[in-house]
Design a protein around this motif. Structure first.
Motif, PDB file in Angstrom:
ATOM      1  N   ILE A 238       0.952  -0.876   0.370  1.00 45.48           N
ATOM      2  CA  ILE A 238       0.131  -0.361  -0.230  1.00 45.48           C
ATOM      3  C   ILE A 238       1.030   1.823  -0.206  1.00 45.48           C
ATOM      4  O   ILE A 238       1.680   1.204   0.483  1.00 45.48           O
ATOM      5  N   TRP A 239       0.444   2.480  -0.837  1.00 52.43           N
ATOM      6  CA  TRP A 239       1.218   3.421  -0.663  1.00 52.43           C
ATOM      7  C   TRP A 239       0.488   5.137  -0.524  1.00 52.43           C
ATOM      8  O   TRP A 239      -0.823   4.909  -1.467  1.00 52.43           O
TER       9      TRP A 239
ATOM     10  N   VAL B 267      -2.784  17.388  -3.369  1.00 49.90           N
ATOM     11  CA  VAL B 267      -3.709  16.238  -3.521  1.00 49.90           C
ATOM     12  C   VAL B 267      -2.834  14.603  -3.920  1.00 49.90           C
ATOM     13  O   VAL B 267      -1.771  14.338  -3.470  1.00 49.90           O
ATOM     14  N   MET B 268      -3.565  14.132  -2.719  1.00 49.05           N
ATOM     15  CA  MET B 268      -2.709  12.744  -2.317  1.00 49.05           C
ATOM     16  C   MET B 268      -3.707  11.560  -3.486  1.00 49.05           C
ATOM     17  O   MET B 268      -4.932  12.099  -3.857  1.00 49.05           O
ATOM     18  N   THR B 269      -2.474  10.739  -3.354  1.00 50.35           N
ATOM     19  CA  THR B 269      -2.738   9.732  -4.826  1.00 50.35           C
ATOM     20  C   THR B 269      -2.360   8.463  -3.521  1.00 50.35           C
ATOM     21  O   THR B 269      -1.570   9.001  -3.383  1.00 50.35           O
ATOM     22  N   ALA B 270      -3.730   7.686  -4.109  1.00 48.85           N
ATOM     23  CA  ALA B 270      -2.941   5.973  -3.035  1.00 48.85           C
ATOM     24  C   ALA B 270      -3.041   5.075  -3.856  1.00 48.85           C
ATOM     25  O   ALA B 270      -4.220   4.704  -4.680  1.00 48.85           O
ATOM     26  N   GLY B 271      -2.857   4.558  -3.317  1.00 49.22           N
ATOM     27  CA  GLY B 271      -3.124   3.283  -4.312  1.00 49.22           C
ATOM     28  C   GLY B 271      -2.286   1.640  -3.800  1.00 49.22           C
ATOM     29  O   GLY B 271      -1.908   1.660  -2.677  1.00 49.22           O
ATOM     30  N   LEU B 272      -2.031   0.482  -4.066  1.00 52.53           N
ATOM     31  CA  LEU B 272      -1.860  -0.880  -3.785  1.00 52.53           C
ATOM     32  C   LEU B 272      -1.885  -2.196  -4.800  1.00 52.53           C
ATOM     33  O   LEU B 272      -1.986  -1.759  -6.183  1.00 52.53           O
TER      34      LEU B 272
ATOM     35  N   SER C  43      -7.286   2.486  -6.881  1.00 54.84           N
ATOM     36  CA  SER C  43      -6.711   4.319  -6.572  1.00 54.84           C
ATOM     37  C   SER C  43      -7.358   5.164  -6.389  1.00 54.84           C
ATOM     38  O   SER C  43      -8.802   5.058  -6.653  1.00 54.84           O
ATOM     39  N   LEU C  44      -7.115   5.939  -5.871  1.00 55.50           N
ATOM     40  CA  LEU C  44      -7.134   6.845  -4.859  1.00 55.50           C
ATOM     41  C   LEU C  44      -6.373   8.325  -5.661  1.00 55.50           C
ATOM     42  O   LEU C  44      -5.598   8.431  -5.453  1.00 55.50           O
ATOM     43  N   GLU C  45      -7.412   9.696  -5.507  1.00 46.71           N
ATOM     44  CA  GLU C  45      -6.908  11.089  -5.942  1.00 46.71           C
ATOM     45  C   GLU C  45      -7.881  11.656  -4.883  1.00 46.71           C
ATOM     46  O   GLU C  45      -8.482  11.834  -5.544  1.00 46.71           O
ATOM     47  N   VAL C  46      -7.171  12.136  -3.836  1.00 41.31           N
ATOM     48  CA  VAL C  46      -8.443  13.533  -2.990  1.00 41.31           C
ATOM     49  C   VAL C  46      -7.176  14.659  -2.529  1.00 41.31           C
ATOM     50  O   VAL C  46      -6.249  14.714  -2.315  1.00 41.31           O
ATOM     51  N   PRO C  47      -7.930  15.651  -3.281  1.00 41.50           N
ATOM     52  CA  PRO C  47      -7.265  16.839  -3.036  1.00 41.50           C
ATOM     53  C   PRO C  47      -7.920  17.667  -1.653  1.00 41.50           C
ATOM     54  O   PRO C  47      -8.844  16.711  -1.074  1.00 41.50           O
ATOM     55  N   VAL C  48      -7.364  18.489  -1.185  1.00 43.62           N
ATOM     56  CA  VAL C  48      -7.088  18.919   0.261  1.00 43.62           C
ATOM     57  C   VAL C  48      -8.118  20.511  -0.063  1.00 43.62           C
ATOM     58  O   VAL C  48      -7.583  21.450  -0.642  1.00 43.62           O
ATOM     59  N   VAL C  49      -8.867  20.984   0.771  1.00 42.71           N
ATOM     60  CA  VAL C  49     -10.005  22.324   0.726  1.00 42.71           C
ATOM     61  C   VAL C  49      -9.875  22.653   2.105  1.00 42.71           C
ATOM     62  O   VAL C  49      -9.982  21.736   3.015  1.00 42.71           O
ATOM     63  N   ASP C  50     -10.037  24.355   2.068  1.00 42.85           N
ATOM     64  CA  ASP C  50     -10.039  24.946   3.565  1.00 42.85           C
ATOM     65  C   ASP C  50     -11.158  24.671   3.805  1.00 42.85           C
ATOM     66  O   ASP C  50     -13.002  24.931   2.307  1.00 42.85           O
ATOM     67  N   SER C  51     -11.810  24.381   5.084  1.00 44.15           N
ATOM     68  CA  SER C  51     -13.627  24.385   5.162  1.00 44.15           C
ATOM     69  C   SER C  51     -14.064  25.555   5.752  1.00 44.15           C
ATOM     70  O   SER C  51     -13.406  26.779   5.698  1.00 44.15           O
TER      71      SER C  51
END
Length: 256
Positions: free
Chosen positions: A167-168, A223-228, A239-247
């Motif tokens: 996992i990464w 931007v976070m990306t993750a995988g296995l 496969s995941l790709e998730v940006p980060v935003v302010d609340s």
């Protein structure tokens, strides 16, 4: 597959998260290695489905990522014998799901068992550290909306040995976490058994099995990306790709 992943969230009654299940992660946060599995809960409202939104960083929060292999429970489990490894593994199988898979060789929908997923357990680290120092629960630090992005469900056959999967996670294309699940301190049958001795695991419940070393902060705009990977091959469902935003919420961290 969109319908299937939505069903995973809809059928989930609780998310059980295993803490400190990789030795190097225990060291990096200066924690004590546990003598037995311990766990906490995340609300189902923290789940973010693939492509359905960013992770939202609350005001004043030091936001950390933790990539984890996740399990989907396929049946009720209560007080499972820790030596019943087959029973534990048989319980991981969320549903017999209808998956559209049209090819020349497979001209009709497949019925396949789905069992795993990849998740990012987001943590408000400064809130968690304060809670640990004062002996308070971790619920706030783990429970904000969007604090659990999950991948599409992964067929059970795709991961023949869940204790041998890579996992990464990357932040802005820079590798931050990259380890094999063989490094788990407590393996999946023990995790399922210990949880089931405390609370009944219900069909559809999710379990996060712990995170390896490398956890760290993300900022707004990252931007976070993750995988296995299994056997050196990337598992596309993970496969995941998730940006980060302010609340934009009125919440802002202040000392308890």
């Amino acid at each position: 597959m969109a319908t299937t992943v939505a069903a995973v969230k809809a059928n989930c009654k609780k998310v059980v998260c295993i803490g400190r299940n990789y030795a190097d992660h225990v060291k990096e946060l200066n924690n004590v290695r546990p003598k037995q599995p311990f766990f906490f809960l995340k609300p189902t409202s923290s789940i973010v489905l693939p492509g359905q939104g960013p992770v939202v960083r609350p005001k004043g929060v030091n936001l950390h990522f933790e990539v984890e292999l996740g399990l989907v429970m396929g049946k009720e489990v209560k007080d499972l014998d820790p030596t019943d490894e087959q029973g534990a593994m048989d319980a991981i199988d969320c549903m017999t799901a209808l998956v559209q898979c049209y090819t020349q060789e497979l001209p009709s929908p497949l019925i396949i068992p789905l069992a795993y997923f990849l998740g990012i357990d987001m943590s408000a680290r400064n809130i968690q550290e304060e809670a640990k120092k004062k002996g308070l629960p971790w619920s706030i630090s783990k429970g904000f909306d969007t604090f659990l992005p999950i991948s599409h469900p992964i067929p059970k056959s795709t991961i023949p040995d869940p204790h041998n999967a890579l996992i990464w996670l990357k932040v802005n294309n820079q590798v931050r976490q990259h380890d094999n699940t063989e490094l788990m301190l407590f393996r999946i049958p023990r995790l399922v058994s210990d949880i089931s001795k405390v609370m009944t695991l219900e069909k559809g419940d999710l379990i996060l099995t712990g995170t390896p070393k490398g956890v760290g902060p993300v900022e707004t705009g990252d931007v976070m990306t993750a995988g296995l990977e299994v056997g050196g091959k990337e598992v596309k469902e993970a496969s995941l790709e998730v940006p980060v935003v302010d609340s934009t919420s009125s919440y802002e961290f202040s000392e308890t």
